[in-house]
Design an enzyme around this catalytic site. Structure first.
Site, short mmCIF file in Angstrom:
data_model
loop_
_atom_site.label_atom_id
_atom_site.label_comp_id
_atom_site.label_asym_id
_atom_site.label_seq_id
_atom_site.Cartn_x
_atom_site.Cartn_y
_atom_site.Cartn_z
N HIS A 64 8.32 -3.95 -0.49
CA HIS A 64 8.25 -2.79 0.41
C HIS A 64 9.17 -1.66 -0.03
O HIS A 64 9.55 -0.81 0.77
CB HIS A 64 8.52 -3.22 1.85
CG HIS A 64 7.41 -4.05 2.39
ND1 HIS A 64 6.27 -3.53 2.95
CD2 HIS A 64 7.23 -5.40 2.37
CE1 HIS A 64 5.45 -4.49 3.28
NE2 HIS A 64 6.00 -5.65 2.94
N SER A 100 9.94 -6.23 5.86
CA SER A 100 8.85 -5.30 6.20
C SER A 100 8.61 -5.12 7.69
O SER A 100 8.03 -4.12 8.09
CB SER A 100 7.56 -5.78 5.56
OG SER A 100 7.18 -7.01 6.12
N LYS A 111 0.85 -1.73 -2.52
CA LYS A 111 1.32 -0.96 -1.36
C LYS A 111 1.61 0.48 -1.81
O LYS A 111 0.70 1.27 -1.90
CB LYS A 111 2.49 -1.69 -0.71
CG LYS A 111 2.06 -3.10 -0.24
CD LYS A 111 3.10 -3.80 0.57
CE LYS A 111 2.82 -5.27 0.77
NZ LYS A 111 1.69 -5.59 1.64
C1 LIG Z 1 7.73 -9.02 1.59
C2 LIG Z 1 6.38 -9.23 1.01
N1 LIG Z 1 6.29 -9.89 -0.17
C3 LIG Z 1 5.09 -10.11 -0.74
C4 LIG Z 1 3.92 -9.67 -0.14
C5 LIG Z 1 2.61 -9.90 -0.82
O1 LIG Z 1 2.18 -8.73 -1.45
P1 LIG Z 1 0.69 -8.62 -1.98
O2 LIG Z 1 -0.08 -7.89 -0.93
O3 LIG Z 1 0.75 -7.89 -3.27
O4 LIG Z 1 0.19 -10.02 -2.15
C6 LIG Z 1 3.97 -8.99 1.07
C7 LIG Z 1 2.71 -8.52 1.69
O5 LIG Z 1 2.57 -8.03 2.74
C8 LIG Z 1 5.24 -8.77 1.67
O6 LIG Z 1 5.33 -8.14 2.85
#
Ligand SMILES: Cc1ncc(COP(=O)(O)O)c(C=O)c1O
Length: 407
Positions: free
Chosen positions: A217, A189, A248
């Site tokens: 993402h 990300s 997201k």
């Molecule tokens: C690569 C990645 N995995 C998992 C998550 C966690 O997602 P959530 O916001 O649904 O907890 C994020 C959150 O920014 C992320 O960037």
């Protein structure tokens, strides 16, 4: 111990390094994303345009999502009232899991309160199911995966980011009979680069390893039905466990894994992060299901999203700004210093009404502090002009300041 002094010390360390995090208090306006109102610390309000959100497609405002949430709220009330095991499984949770299993072409899906929890709970539970499990984890995996791997009590190997040769070396060095899982992401990300999914699946086949991918993402945004990069590349069937978020591109909240029925059943039965917590409110599950369903067919929105990212990258490159471009929808501009990044972000907000949060260590390595822009299909040409114009003015101004400081 003087606890208060210790807290001061810890907080002062962050201030001194220029990476103390200040939350910007914004009020999103229904139907008007990416516009919002910033509640300034002095009590006044200022209209702003959000350029750093992860509501990548603007689905958090979509009428189909809002309608589904209103309906569920009116039909069932606020919370779910229990854990999934004890009264907290509703028709809305079941429908959403079915929608997600179908999305990823898997037998089943399992809902968690966030993708963070889904990663942490699943990865920390796998060694209970496969004694002696070794987890091979990409060095730039998200904090939630790192946490799950760290706590799992099993063996772990960290391979250099996206380096399949290094991964091969590590796999080859271990006992061929040991159970193995490779954990990685489809899009990282902060740089917006893609994982080498096919090469990793090939290695997994060769060494008899399971594959675990975080598509947080990518879901909603890539693939003909929005199932992510694995779907786009025709590789979905080669991943054993797919992790995604509903917070997201889907614009709501919650996380999940999609996998075989047996895998989901085992995680459901053994993962404390699934078992011992209240399930998502039904209205959230209903909104997320509506969003997933909608994006299975809204290719136009996905195309527009990609187009917006391309245009923004082209325009920022045209100004000579150091952007990272791996061909994804994420647009990072490297500033390389936490104090300057924060100063730029403050000026963008104050002078131009553009909200872009500074990204600092530990989210990114020191020296690569950045502004991370997330253009969406609902950012119009006027908003983009304002952003490009602001970056043009402020970048020159900051470059001058830096030269003066250095000289
Ligand atoms: C690569 C990645 N995995 C998992 C998550 C966690 O997602 P959530 O916001 O649904 O907890 C994020 C959150 O920014 C992320 O960037």
């Amino acid at each position: 111990m003087d606890f208060s002094a210790k807290l001061d010390e810890a907080l002062n360390r962050l201030h001194e390094e220029g990476r103390y995090r200040t939350f910007i208090d914004i009020e999103r306006e229904k139907g008007n994303f990416p516009h919002a109102v910033w509640n300034r610390p002095d009590g006044t309000q200022q209209p702003v345009t959000v350029w750093c959100g992860n509501d990548y497609l603007g689905m958090g405002q979509h009428p189909a999502v809002l309608e589904a949430m209103h309906e569920a709220l009116d039909a069932t009330g606020a919370g779910s009232g229990g854990t999934r095991n004890i009264s907290g499984t509703t028709v809305y949770h079941k429908r959403l899991e079915a929608e997600l299993a179908d999305l990823h072409g898997k037998e089943a899906a399992l809902l968690f309160t966030s993708a963070y929890i889904a990663n942490d709970a699943t990865l920390s539970t796998l060694p209970k199911l496969f004694p002696g499990l070794i987890i091979y984890s990409d060095a730039l995996n998200h904090a939630s995966m790192i946490e799950g791997v760290r706590r799992n009590g099993g063996d772990k190997r960290i391979f250099r980011h996206n380096d399949v040769d290094h991964l091969r070396e590590l796999l080859a060095a271990d006992d061929p009979a040991a159970p193995k899982v490779i954990a990685f992401e489809s899009i990282y990300s902060m740089d917006g680069d893609f994982g080498p999914i096919k090469a990793i699946c090939d290695l997994a086949d060769e060494f008899g390893a399971l594959t675990y991918i975080d598509e947080v993402h990518a879901v909603g945004m890539y693939g003909p039905r929005g199932a992510g990069v694995c779907e786009r590349d025709g590789l979905m069937h080669r991943l054993d466990i797919i992790n995604g978020t509903l917070a997201k591109a889907y614009g709501v909240m919650g996380g999940y894994i999609a996998a075989s029925a047996k895998m989901c059943d085992a995680i459901r039965s053994y993962a404390p992060g699934f078992i011992f917590t209240t399930s998502l409110p039904p209205a959230i599950a209903a909104g997320a299901a509506a969003s997933v369903r909608h994006l299975k067919t809204d290719q136009e929105r996905r195309d527009l999203h990609q187009q917006q990212a391309k245009i923004l990258k082209l325009r920022l490159k045209g100004l000579g700004l150091p952007i990272i471009d791996h061909g994804s929808h994420i647009v990072p501009v490297i500033v390389g210093d936490p104090v300057h990044t924060k100063a730029l972000s403050d000026m963008m907000l104050d002078e131009f009404g553009i909200y872009v949060q500074p990204i600092n260590f530990p989210t990114v390595p020191r020296g690569t502090e950045r502004l991370r822009f997330t253009p969406s299909p609902v950012h119009g040409p006027r908003e983009m002009d304002t952003l490009v114009n602001a970056m043009d003015q402020l970048w020159s101004h900051c470059a001058l300041n830096r030269a003066e400081l250095a000289g």
